[in-house]
Design an enzyme around this catalytic site. Sequence first.
Site, short mmCIF file in Angstrom:
data_model
loop_
_atom_site.label_atom_id
_atom_site.label_comp_id
_atom_site.label_asym_id
_atom_site.label_seq_id
_atom_site.Cartn_x
_atom_site.Cartn_y
_atom_site.Cartn_z
N ASP A 331 5.26 44.94 34.03
CA ASP A 331 5.67 43.79 33.23
C ASP A 331 4.42 43.25 32.54
OD1 ASP A 331 7.26 41.46 32.40
OD2 ASP A 331 6.04 40.41 33.89
N ASP A 333 3.87 39.67 30.78
CA ASP A 333 3.53 38.26 30.98
C ASP A 333 3.68 37.86 32.44
OD1 ASP A 333 3.13 37.94 28.18
OD2 ASP A 333 5.30 37.83 27.92
#
Length: 494
Positions: A331, A333
Amino acid sequence: MPMTPEVDIVVPTVGRPSLQTLLGALAADAPVPGRVLVVDDRPDRRAPLPVPAWAQVVPGPARGPAAARNAGWRAGRAEWVAFLDDDVVPEAGWFAALATDLVALDHTVGGSQGRITVPLPLARRPTDYERDVAGLAIARWITADMAYRRAALAAVGGFDERFPRAYREDADLASRVSAAGWTLVDGSRVTAHPVRPATRWVSVRRQAGNADDVLLRVLYGRHWRARLGIPKGRRGRHLVTTAAGAAAVGCVVTGHRRLAAGAGIAWLAATAELAAARIAPGPRTADEVLTMVATSAVLPAAATGHWLRGWLTLPSRLRPPVPPPAAVLFDRDGTLVVDVPYNGDPDRVVPMPGARRALDRLRAAGVPTAVVSNQSGVARGLLTLGAVEAVNRQVEDLLGPLGPWLVCPHGDEDGCDCRKPAPGLVLQAADRLQVDPANVVVVGDIAADMEAARRAGARGILVPTAATRPDEVQSAAEVAADLDGAVRLVLGGR
């Protein structure tokens, strides 16, 4: 006339100042018959490694010289790989001598060793430590200067990374290459191995290698030293000395004074014999005598302790290594970079602590990566895809190449199959990397990342942040404190 073979020069380093001396010697000896690959094996790589532009830096896994050398030769492509330690100085004309050593070798030859010289003082006799280093001049197949054919390295899987310290992994590799049908020969090139400065207790610290001797004993049998060409040590005497010292202490504690005196005299006699054996061939200065007496008092116990530790940890070292996954998907952020909601400004990108180090470890292990990121700000009109791509480029500028980027620009109401927790991004990334989703790891900071992994049949590792809810942590199958911990799990750690 046979063509000069291309050679990758692999130099593992932990950033010692001697690296600059080595690189200076190589620069003065140009042209290079291939690439120079400097494996940056420092545990902390926040500061760049100072190397010239003609050398390529390869991130190392920081698990010892065997793993670092593996990272180096796997990053190359030449027919031959020449390994140099970062504290040696090749003689003038080394490149030409290396080419001469390799050019006419039969295809059955898997390795060529350079001749190692250890400069010793002329005005006095060498110290115990200097004599120890001088043993490198007669050691067989050490990678202070050793060239291997890439096909031979590939045939045996390279260095055995279960050896975390120097020296023993060299002998093990040479034995396995020979057992695979390759021959090893001596070359004519010359490399000096200066004696590095060391503290008074260097001989005691070097006893840690006794733990590796246990693994060699199990792998090669009772006569492992003879099979590997390693000189006989003093382990039997060290065991007796340590036992006498332990008995003396035990008898004092239990009140058996006569037995304590007898055991103490035995320990003192054995210690004196060791100190005398080390003092006699040396310079016999006051400092050297003091060093030999002090270290001889603790050296047998240190050697025995590391030897026993080797036996205690042997089951874990014999356990078959856990193969790395086919790929790791991150991922963006909150995982790779600090989460800035709907960020479209590259200047606001800040890597998460340890992110570059963790990613470099994966790269050194040869594990492909990709990024799977929800960007609903596009659907909400808060971002453009161009802004998302600009931020992604900045992430790679800071953290290095990350592989394909799979971005979902949709919102919750769009009903797409790519927005996490749906599995679409994970499946797309696996398809782009041409790997089985079941052999993929997804690393993220919220439950949506873990659910996307579960639905895709992949493995999920949660790295919580302050924004991660407690129930998300409790429901995660695997949790790591930070990215470095996640990578340890990925690579088979605990």
